[in-house]
Design a protein around this motif. Structure first.
Motif, mmCIF file in Angstrom:
data_model
loop_
_atom_site.group_PDB
_atom_site.id
_atom_site.type_symbol
_atom_site.label_atom_id
_atom_site.label_comp_id
_atom_site.label_asym_id
_atom_site.label_seq_id
_atom_site.Cartn_x
_atom_site.Cartn_y
_atom_site.Cartn_z
ATOM 1 N N ILE A 49 47.453 -5.106 131.004
ATOM 2 C CA ILE A 49 48.678 -5.925 130.895
ATOM 3 C C ILE A 49 49.750 -5.198 131.658
ATOM 4 O O ILE A 49 50.533 -5.551 132.595
ATOM 5 C CB ILE A 49 49.164 -6.511 129.643
ATOM 6 N N ARG A 50 49.943 -3.813 131.589
ATOM 7 C CA ARG A 50 50.859 -2.893 132.133
ATOM 8 C C ARG A 50 50.641 -2.942 133.721
ATOM 9 O O ARG A 50 51.840 -3.092 134.375
ATOM 10 C CB ARG A 50 50.758 -1.564 131.768
ATOM 11 N N ILE A 51 49.481 -3.041 133.961
ATOM 12 C CA ILE A 51 49.306 -3.138 135.684
ATOM 13 C C ILE A 51 49.320 -4.451 136.130
ATOM 14 O O ILE A 51 50.064 -4.637 137.093
ATOM 15 C CB ILE A 51 47.799 -2.854 135.760
ATOM 16 N N ARG A 52 48.958 -5.487 135.319
ATOM 17 C CA ARG A 52 49.487 -6.891 135.775
ATOM 18 C C ARG A 52 50.921 -7.344 135.741
ATOM 19 O O ARG A 52 51.329 -7.910 136.789
ATOM 20 C CB ARG A 52 48.841 -8.042 134.748
ATOM 21 N N MET A 53 51.719 -6.509 134.862
ATOM 22 C CA MET A 53 53.195 -6.686 135.007
ATOM 23 C C MET A 53 54.157 -5.546 136.005
ATOM 24 O O MET A 53 55.110 -5.866 136.200
ATOM 25 C CB MET A 53 53.713 -6.709 133.585
ATOM 26 N N LEU A 54 53.106 -4.910 136.708
ATOM 27 C CA LEU A 54 54.043 -4.132 137.583
ATOM 28 C C LEU A 54 54.971 -4.881 138.690
ATOM 29 O O LEU A 54 55.963 -4.411 138.951
ATOM 30 C CB LEU A 54 52.887 -3.223 138.392
ATOM 31 N N PRO A 55 54.289 -6.086 139.303
ATOM 32 C CA PRO A 55 55.239 -6.630 140.033
ATOM 33 C C PRO A 55 56.464 -7.425 139.376
ATOM 34 O O PRO A 55 57.145 -8.381 140.040
ATOM 35 C CB PRO A 55 54.134 -7.836 140.977
ATOM 36 N N VAL A 56 56.319 -7.697 137.914
ATOM 37 C CA VAL A 56 57.638 -8.267 137.590
ATOM 38 C C VAL A 56 58.403 -7.289 137.091
ATOM 39 O O VAL A 56 58.404 -6.443 136.192
ATOM 40 C CB VAL A 56 56.927 -8.723 136.132
#
Length: 329
Positions: A49-56
């Motif tokens: 999830i941390r990786i998925r949220m990098l562009p947020v």
């Protein structure tokens, strides 16, 4: 993994050899997982999830200890405000730079966001990069379990672990893309959904929580518990919004207090607890009508006192998030 948030004071801790085995562990909801040793394991989804949220860029939680205070209504208005053209221009800058916003509804048992945004009949589609969110506007993405139900009348009768899995899927498997703001609308209370969101977004970074209340003491009592929850799980509190603070007659513009603040309301509570009062939103019958019809109240009544209050609150939240980013650089 640390001691579970809902653990009793005599908890030996998840790293202890006695975890889940002492007499004091009897009756604890975490006893089985602690005694199995699984509590020491780190869920791989946290890093995913941390990786998925990098562009947020910014993640905002909307919380309230009490149901019926207009939390979901505020969440949708906040998301619409952040996505509006008024937030597409920096102060003093005429260059158009529309913000990309997403609204995640994690109220698993009572998903009202699809109705409030006029998206009741929409469905989620699968793509090679994950679930594709539904779009209320070109720059406003939405995800809710309401899109996954066969009917709006279907009840979601799930225990905690299944709710936890669904929230994990929302955060890890949805193709959010690059976002300026992710607004997370939570159910009332301090239970499974809240712990799941905080646990999974911990490494991704949470800008803070906005806590919604109404003026009367019965609401403030539960809101104080929500504030204590934020302190215990180390979620920064951006501030408090007092919703339904007064009624402004749409004809004569006379203001009437419907819910008298017998103990001083949100303003006094914020003074006592050292919190920021982000603003007060008056009652306006058109807010409920707009939500029922899936329309934007901000566009339906752009000059109303409630709209002006909501837009000002959104600007303050935007400023806090951006200042936080500057401090972290």
């Amino acid at each position: 993994m640390d001691v579970p948030t809902d653990a009793p004071e005599h908890c030996p801790g998840t790293q202890s050899e006695e975890a889940g085995k002492t007499s004091g562990c009897a009756g604890c909801p975490n006893q089985q997982i602690c005694s199995s040793g699984k509590a020491k394991e780190v869920d791989p989804a946290v890093d995913q999830i941390r990786i998925r949220m990098l562009p947020v860029k910014h993640k905002i939680l909307v919380l309230s200890g009490k149901g019926g205070v207009g939390k979901s209504t505020f969440s949708t208005c906040l998301a619409r405000a952040l996505a509006s053209d008024n937030f597409g221009r920096e102060d003093g800058d005429n260059q158009f730079n529309q913000k990309q916003v997403a609204l995640l509804d994690v109220d698993i048992c009572g998903p009202s966001v699809p109705t409030m945004l006029g998206l009741q009949n929409e469905q989620v589609h699968q793509s090679g990069s994950g679930w594709s969110p539904v779009y209320a506007e070109d720059n406003l993405a939405v995800m809710s379990i309401g899109f996954l139900l066969g009917s709006a009348d279907d009840a979601v009768i799930w225990r905690g672990p299944k709710k936890n899995t669904m929230i994990k899927n929302f955060l890890r498997d949805v193709d959010w893309g690059e976002l300026d703001y992710l607004v997370v609308d939570t159910p009332p209370g301090t239970s499974d959904e809240h712990l799941s969101v905080v646990t999974y977004l911990n490494k991704a970074g949470i800008d803070g929580a906005v806590i919604v209340t109404t003026p009367q003491e019965i609401s403030l009592q539960d809101v104080r518990k929500e504030i204590d929850f934020c302190h215990k799980v180390k979620v920064p509190i951006l501030g408090v919004v007092e919703n339904m603070s007064a009624f402004v007659c749409p004809r004569c513009k006379t203001q009437s207090v419907i819910f008298p603040p017998s103990t001083g309301g949100a303003e006094k509570m914020c003074q006592d607890l050292g919190l920021t009062l982000l603003g007060k939103v008056p009652l306006d019958p058109l807010i409920g009508k707009s939500c029922d019809e899936g329309k934007s109240f901000l566009e339906e009544a752009p000059n109303s006192k409630a709209t002006l209050a909501l837009m000002e609150i959104a600007k303050r939240i935007k400023g806090m998030c951006e200042n936080r980013s500057k401090l972290e650089r």
